[in-house]
Design a protein around this motif. Structure first.
Motif, mmCIF file in Angstrom:
data_model
loop_
_atom_site.group_PDB
_atom_site.id
_atom_site.type_symbol
_atom_site.label_atom_id
_atom_site.label_comp_id
_atom_site.label_asym_id
_atom_site.label_seq_id
_atom_site.Cartn_x
_atom_site.Cartn_y
_atom_site.Cartn_z
ATOM 1 N N LYS A 71 0.859 -1.192 0.000
ATOM 2 C CA LYS A 71 0.000 0.000 0.000
ATOM 3 C C LYS A 71 0.890 1.235 0.000
ATOM 4 O O LYS A 71 1.866 1.302 0.757
ATOM 5 N N ASN A 93 -6.890 4.053 1.286
ATOM 6 C CA ASN A 93 -5.634 3.304 1.259
ATOM 7 C C ASN A 93 -4.662 3.778 0.178
ATOM 8 O O ASN A 93 -3.498 3.422 0.192
ATOM 9 N N VAL A 148 -3.235 0.118 -3.873
ATOM 10 C CA VAL A 148 -3.088 -1.198 -3.237
ATOM 11 C C VAL A 148 -2.744 -2.215 -4.322
ATOM 12 O O VAL A 148 -3.509 -2.429 -5.263
#
Lengths: 146, 130
Positions: free
Chosen positions: A82, A130, A133
């Motif tokens: 990430k 996030n 990813v």
């Protein structure tokens, strides 16, 4: 004992000098998940290629970092990376044609080709929480299955 | 990364480049630059000793690709190279690899680089192949 209990996570600074540390982390962790030498090699090289791509293109001149997590579920080892930064569009990378001589091949694309050869599945996603990813799964070869 | 360069005694000058360390995205430029310096300095035949290279990524392969291109002979026309590669008859005449670890050998194989580049288990056989 369930393999789902095995999980390891580490964060690396977004710099190419960190590649060796990242490989070391994978090389130490994967065997603990029951990966044999071939599986460990595959996961380590796929992580190197993925992270090298992120370090080279995602952060620009800004400092960045990448969080790397490994886990095993049943017979699959998963690596998830990430990071916040420029998104990577694998569709923009041409697949190398390995049947043509070296000098005719476009430079680049080989790293992504390795990732796809070494891992069973490679997935790129983006969300606002996030960021980017990257998830890669590898189905372990039979003798590694603990 | 450390690189040592030596010259083999023989009828033909052959240069041996011994690399110590990993060839990845953080180090390939040093490796490639050193080889290019040698080629610009007049080296025509090169052995790259990979015995002390535990890990090579696609960045290292791209560097090898560049080095190969610069060592290509003028006589090697594209058509015959392509034909030779397909039939398995062509190997790069001026660039040979020596003693890669099993991991590096696997990387060379996966990329198809072993179809163009000879891989020798020892120096004697690498030298004799020129």
């Amino acid at each position: 004992m369930s393999w789902t209990t095995w999980r390891a996570r580490r964060t690396f600074r977004g710099s190419l000098e960190q590649l060796a540390h990242l490989r070391e982390f994978v090389n130490e962790t994967a065997p603990q998940f029951g990966c044999n030498e071939e599986d460990t090699f595959a996961v380590e090289l796929a992580c190197d290629e993925a992270a090298a791509n992120v370090f080279s293109h995602a952060f620009g001149t800004m400092p960045g970092e990448i969080q790397v997590e490994l886990w095993r579920h049943d017979n699959t080892v998963t690596v998830q990376m990430k990071y916040h930064g420029g998104a990577f569009d694998p569709l923009q990378v041409p697949m190398p044609d390995l049947d043509v001589p070296l000098e005719e091949r476009p430079i680049g694309g080989l790293g992504l080709y390795f990732m796809r050869q070494l891992m069973t599945e490679v997935k790129f996603e983006f969300d606002t929480v996030n960021g980017n990813v990257l998830t890669m799964h590898r189905l372990l070869i039979p003798e590694s299955r603990g | 990364m450390e690189i040592t360069v030596s010259q083999a005694e023989g009828p033909k000058p052959i240069t041996i480049m011994q690399v110590h360390g990993n060839i990845d995205s953080s180090s390939f430029e040093v490796f490639q630059k050193r080889a290019e310096e040698l080629i610009h300095g007049g080296v025509h035949d090169l052995i790259i000793d990979l015995e002390h290279v535990p890990h090579m990524s696609s960045a290292g392969l791209r560097a090898l690709n560049q080095i190969y291109n610069q060592l290509r002979g003028e006589k090697e026309d594209q058509q015959s190279v392509s034909k030779g590669v397909t039939s398995g008859a062509y190997k790069a005449p001026h660039l040979k690899l020596l003693a890669p670890s099993s991991r590096v050998a696997q990387t060379l194989k996966m990329s198809g680089f072993d179809m163009f580049l000879e891989i020798h288990p020892n120096l004697k056989s690498a030298l004799a192949s020129f």
